[in-house]
Structure formats: C-alpha cells, structure tokens
Write a protein that holds these residues in place. Sequence first.
Motif, PDB file in Angstrom:
ATOM      1  N   SER A 131       0.848  -1.191   0.000  1.00 61.01           N
ATOM      2  CA  SER A 131       0.000   0.000   0.000  1.00 61.01           C
ATOM      3  C   SER A 131       0.880   1.237   0.000  1.00 61.01           C
ATOM      4  O   SER A 131       2.079   1.171   0.287  1.00 61.01           O
ATOM      5  CB  SER A 131      -0.952   0.002   1.198  1.00 61.01           C
ATOM      6  N   ASP A 132       0.289   2.379  -0.293  1.00 57.17           N
ATOM      7  CA  ASP A 132       1.052   3.572  -0.654  1.00 57.17           C
ATOM      8  C   ASP A 132       1.369   4.503   0.514  1.00 57.17           C
ATOM      9  O   ASP A 132       1.274   5.722   0.371  1.00 57.17           O
ATOM     10  CB  ASP A 132       0.307   4.343  -1.741  1.00 57.17           C
ATOM     11  N   GLY A 133       1.767   3.982   1.640  1.00 54.00           N
ATOM     12  CA  GLY A 133       2.129   4.831   2.767  1.00 54.00           C
ATOM     13  C   GLY A 133       3.553   4.593   3.225  1.00 54.00           C
ATOM     14  O   GLY A 133       4.271   3.758   2.665  1.00 54.00           O
ATOM     15  N   ASP A 134       3.960   5.336   4.267  1.00 49.31           N
ATOM     16  CA  ASP A 134       5.241   5.100   4.936  1.00 49.31           C
ATOM     17  C   ASP A 134       6.423   5.171   3.978  1.00 49.31           C
ATOM     18  O   ASP A 134       7.105   4.192   3.718  1.00 49.31           O
ATOM     19  CB  ASP A 134       5.211   3.751   5.671  1.00 49.31           C
ATOM     20  N   ASN A 135       6.604   6.392   3.411  1.00 52.57           N
ATOM     21  CA  ASN A 135       7.717   6.689   2.497  1.00 52.57           C
ATOM     22  C   ASN A 135       7.553   6.056   1.125  1.00 52.57           C
ATOM     23  O   ASN A 135       8.528   5.817   0.414  1.00 52.57           O
ATOM     24  CB  ASN A 135       9.065   6.300   3.102  1.00 52.57           C
ATOM     25  N   PHE A 136       6.330   5.782   0.744  1.00 51.95           N
ATOM     26  CA  PHE A 136       6.037   5.240  -0.587  1.00 51.95           C
ATOM     27  C   PHE A 136       6.292   6.311  -1.645  1.00 51.95           C
ATOM     28  O   PHE A 136       5.952   7.474  -1.475  1.00 51.95           O
ATOM     29  CB  PHE A 136       4.567   4.806  -0.636  1.00 51.95           C
ATOM     30  N   GLU A 137       6.882   5.903  -2.761  1.00 49.46           N
ATOM     31  CA  GLU A 137       7.082   6.769  -3.922  1.00 49.46           C
ATOM     32  C   GLU A 137       6.357   6.143  -5.110  1.00 49.46           C
ATOM     33  O   GLU A 137       6.299   4.912  -5.238  1.00 49.46           O
ATOM     34  CB  GLU A 137       8.575   6.910  -4.249  1.00 49.46           C
ATOM     35  N   PRO A 138       5.794   6.974  -6.006  1.00 44.99           N
ATOM     36  CA  PRO A 138       5.011   6.448  -7.138  1.00 44.99           C
ATOM     37  C   PRO A 138       5.722   5.385  -7.961  1.00 44.99           C
ATOM     38  O   PRO A 138       5.093   4.427  -8.434  1.00 44.99           O
ATOM     39  CB  PRO A 138       4.723   7.705  -7.971  1.00 44.99           C
ATOM     40  N   GLU A 139       7.035   5.503  -8.136  1.00 42.32           N
ATOM     41  CA  GLU A 139       7.750   4.513  -8.955  1.00 42.32           C
ATOM     42  C   GLU A 139       7.707   3.125  -8.344  1.00 42.32           C
ATOM     43  O   GLU A 139       7.877   2.124  -9.047  1.00 42.32           O
ATOM     44  CB  GLU A 139       9.193   4.956  -9.181  1.00 42.32           C
ATOM     45  N   MET A 140       7.423   3.046  -7.042  1.00 40.52           N
ATOM     46  CA  MET A 140       7.343   1.748  -6.383  1.00 40.52           C
ATOM     47  C   MET A 140       6.132   0.952  -6.861  1.00 40.52           C
ATOM     48  O   MET A 140       6.134  -0.281  -6.803  1.00 40.52           O
ATOM     49  CB  MET A 140       7.296   1.920  -4.866  1.00 40.52           C
ATOM     50  N   ALA A 141       5.105   1.654  -7.312  1.00 44.33           N
ATOM     51  CA  ALA A 141       3.919   0.966  -7.827  1.00 44.33           C
ATOM     52  C   ALA A 141       4.272   0.141  -9.059  1.00 44.33           C
ATOM     53  O   ALA A 141       3.863  -1.020  -9.186  1.00 44.33           O
ATOM     54  CB  ALA A 141       2.818   1.982  -8.154  1.00 44.33           C
ATOM     55  N   LYS A 142       5.045   0.727  -9.956  1.00 44.93           N
ATOM     56  CA  LYS A 142       5.464   0.001 -11.158  1.00 44.93           C
ATOM     57  C   LYS A 142       6.388  -1.155 -10.798  1.00 44.93           C
ATOM     58  O   LYS A 142       6.301  -2.235 -11.402  1.00 44.93           O
ATOM     59  CB  LYS A 142       6.162   0.949 -12.130  1.00 44.93           C
ATOM     60  N   ARG A 143       7.253  -0.934  -9.834  1.00 47.04           N
ATOM     61  CA  ARG A 143       8.166  -2.002  -9.412  1.00 47.04           C
ATOM     62  C   ARG A 143       7.389  -3.171  -8.822  1.00 47.04           C
ATOM     63  O   ARG A 143       7.698  -4.338  -9.093  1.00 47.04           O
ATOM     64  CB  ARG A 143       9.165  -1.451  -8.398  1.00 47.04           C
ATOM     65  N   PHE A 144       6.373  -2.856  -8.035  1.00 45.75           N
ATOM     66  CA  PHE A 144       5.554  -3.914  -7.451  1.00 45.75           C
ATOM     67  C   PHE A 144       4.788  -4.657  -8.534  1.00 45.75           C
ATOM     68  O   PHE A 144       4.727  -5.896  -8.538  1.00 45.75           O
ATOM     69  CB  PHE A 144       4.585  -3.318  -6.430  1.00 45.75           C
ATOM     70  N   ASP A 145       4.200  -3.920  -9.447  1.00 43.60           N
ATOM     71  CA  ASP A 145       3.414  -4.540 -10.512  1.00 43.60           C
ATOM     72  C   ASP A 145       4.270  -5.439 -11.393  1.00 43.60           C
ATOM     73  O   ASP A 145       3.777  -6.414 -11.954  1.00 43.60           O
ATOM     74  CB  ASP A 145       2.749  -3.454 -11.357  1.00 43.60           C
ATOM     75  N   ALA A 146       5.544  -5.119 -11.495  1.00 39.72           N
ATOM     76  CA  ALA A 146       6.457  -5.893 -12.357  1.00 39.72           C
ATOM     77  C   ALA A 146       6.923  -7.186 -11.709  1.00 39.72           C
ATOM     78  O   ALA A 146       7.503  -8.045 -12.394  1.00 39.72           O
ATOM     79  CB  ALA A 146       7.657  -5.036 -12.734  1.00 39.72           C
ATOM     80  N   LEU A 147       6.672  -7.358 -10.424  1.00 42.50           N
ATOM     81  CA  LEU A 147       7.102  -8.584  -9.749  1.00 42.50           C
ATOM     82  C   LEU A 147       6.399  -9.791 -10.359  1.00 42.50           C
ATOM     83  O   LEU A 147       5.239  -9.716 -10.747  1.00 42.50           O
ATOM     84  CB  LEU A 147       6.785  -8.500  -8.254  1.00 42.50           C
ATOM     85  N   SER A 148       7.088 -10.900 -10.390  1.00 40.67           N
ATOM     86  CA  SER A 148       6.557 -12.096 -11.060  1.00 40.67           C
ATOM     87  C   SER A 148       5.542 -12.864 -10.215  1.00 40.67           C
ATOM     88  O   SER A 148       4.953 -13.836 -10.689  1.00 40.67           O
ATOM     89  CB  SER A 148       7.708 -13.036 -11.438  1.00 40.67           C
ATOM     90  N   PHE A 149       5.325 -12.450  -8.966  1.00 36.95           N
ATOM     91  CA  PHE A 149       4.382 -13.153  -8.110  1.00 36.95           C
ATOM     92  C   PHE A 149       2.982 -13.147  -8.723  1.00 36.95           C
ATOM     93  O   PHE A 149       2.521 -12.126  -9.228  1.00 36.95           O
ATOM     94  CB  PHE A 149       4.327 -12.512  -6.724  1.00 36.95           C
ATOM     95  N   LYS A 150       2.306 -14.271  -8.636  1.00 36.57           N
ATOM     96  CA  LYS A 150       0.999 -14.392  -9.284  1.00 36.57           C
ATOM     97  C   LYS A 150      -0.137 -13.749  -8.497  1.00 36.57           C
ATOM     98  O   LYS A 150      -1.143 -13.338  -9.079  1.00 36.57           O
ATOM     99  CB  LYS A 150       0.696 -15.877  -9.526  1.00 36.57           C
ATOM    100  N   ASN A 151      -0.005 -13.694  -7.182  1.00 34.84           N
ATOM    101  CA  ASN A 151      -1.096 -13.192  -6.342  1.00 34.84           C
ATOM    102  C   ASN A 151      -0.630 -11.947  -5.605  1.00 34.84           C
ATOM    103  O   ASN A 151       0.038 -12.034  -4.581  1.00 34.84           O
ATOM    104  CB  ASN A 151      -1.516 -14.263  -5.335  1.00 34.84           C
TER     105      ASN A 151
END
Length: 205
Positions: A131-151
């Motif tokens: 989730s987008d708190g605690d020093n979250f930066e927008p680029e982290m969203a793309k990094r998370f989405d790019a992870l190969s985890f299925k769920n």
Amino acid sequence: IKGKVNHLFINKDDFTIISNNCWGTFIYKKYGLSYGSPFINLMFFAPDYIDFLENFSLDKLQKLTFIDQKDSKYKNELIKLGIFNGDYPVGLLDGKYEMHFLHYRSEEDARDKWFRRLERVNPEKLIFKFSDGDNFEPEMAKRFDALSFKNKVLFTASEFPGLKSAVTLEKFRGTSRVHDEWKNSSQEFNVAKFINTIHENENIQ
C-alpha cells in the motif's frame, strides 16, 4: 462467530500473506483462520519493503535479527509518527530489511511468534500485498506490478493506469495515502474472490 460465517465464503485456508502492514492480520481474523504467516502485527517502510520483495526468498525469512530502535534508518519518520519510544522491537531480515514489530512486547516475544508462524508458510499459495504509505514513492507501484508473483495487490489513493495489481480506494482519492485498507477496500476489492482464485506460485525458494 463472524469468522466462522465469513469462512464459508472462501474455498481455501492454507494461504500465506506477505504484507507491509497489518492487512494480513485482519484478513486472517476476518475469516477465522490461524495466522498462516509471520508477517503479523508489524510494518515495513515502503523502501525496505519493495527492496525485500524484489529480492524475496524463503531463506531470507529465516534470517531474523534485531537492532535498537535508535539505530533505525527511519528514526526521523518514527519521531514524526510519535512512535520513537523504544517500546517495541525492530527486526532486520537478512541484515538489511527493517521490520517494526509494533504490537510486540520484546525481542523474545517477536522472535518466538515469528518462527512459530514461519512453520506455517505455504510457498505455493503466497499473497503479496502493498500500500502507498510510509515513504512510498510512485515509482514503487510500477516495481511492485512488475514482480513475477501471481497473487499480488496494491492499494493506493492515486490511480496508476495500466498497473494490473493496483486498486484505487475512492475514500482516499485526492489524499496522500490509504489508511486501514483492510476495512476501507470492500467497495473496490473482493477479498473472498481474490482468495478463491489464488494461483500457485512456482519456483519460489
């Protein structure tokens, strides 16, 4: 009783939730389940969490040590949050990823519960939540989405078009971050459906 009733709506109870905050804690409680994960009642700051996920391995979960709160790289943030008081243990995974055991009395308490729950981890049914708190930066969203985890699921206050894992919570639109997403996401995210359609992860060691 509510947990037993909610449990009727899911078709599996052996999944493991990896979460940056207490979301997983409340999901297990919601469905009347034992904690199938050591990531319970603790939080990560976003930079450490996304780095941890990008280098995730089950072996790292065995490498838990502790530091004094005063030595946290997030000391200034802890002061701003009003939780820089030394009343809870701060853990390190693999010597580098900070975990703040906010609801534990001592290092011994945190260590005992971590390794007990670690035995319940199901590597084939892992859920990754961010989730987008605690020093979250927008680029982290793309990094998370790019992870190969299925769920995986990412709760945000801002829209991230094109990211399959991102779920924007209307209640927080226009604000800097989401809060208590475990209870504020029911309009946008069907947890039971998500659990019922978990895909088995492969090649996670």
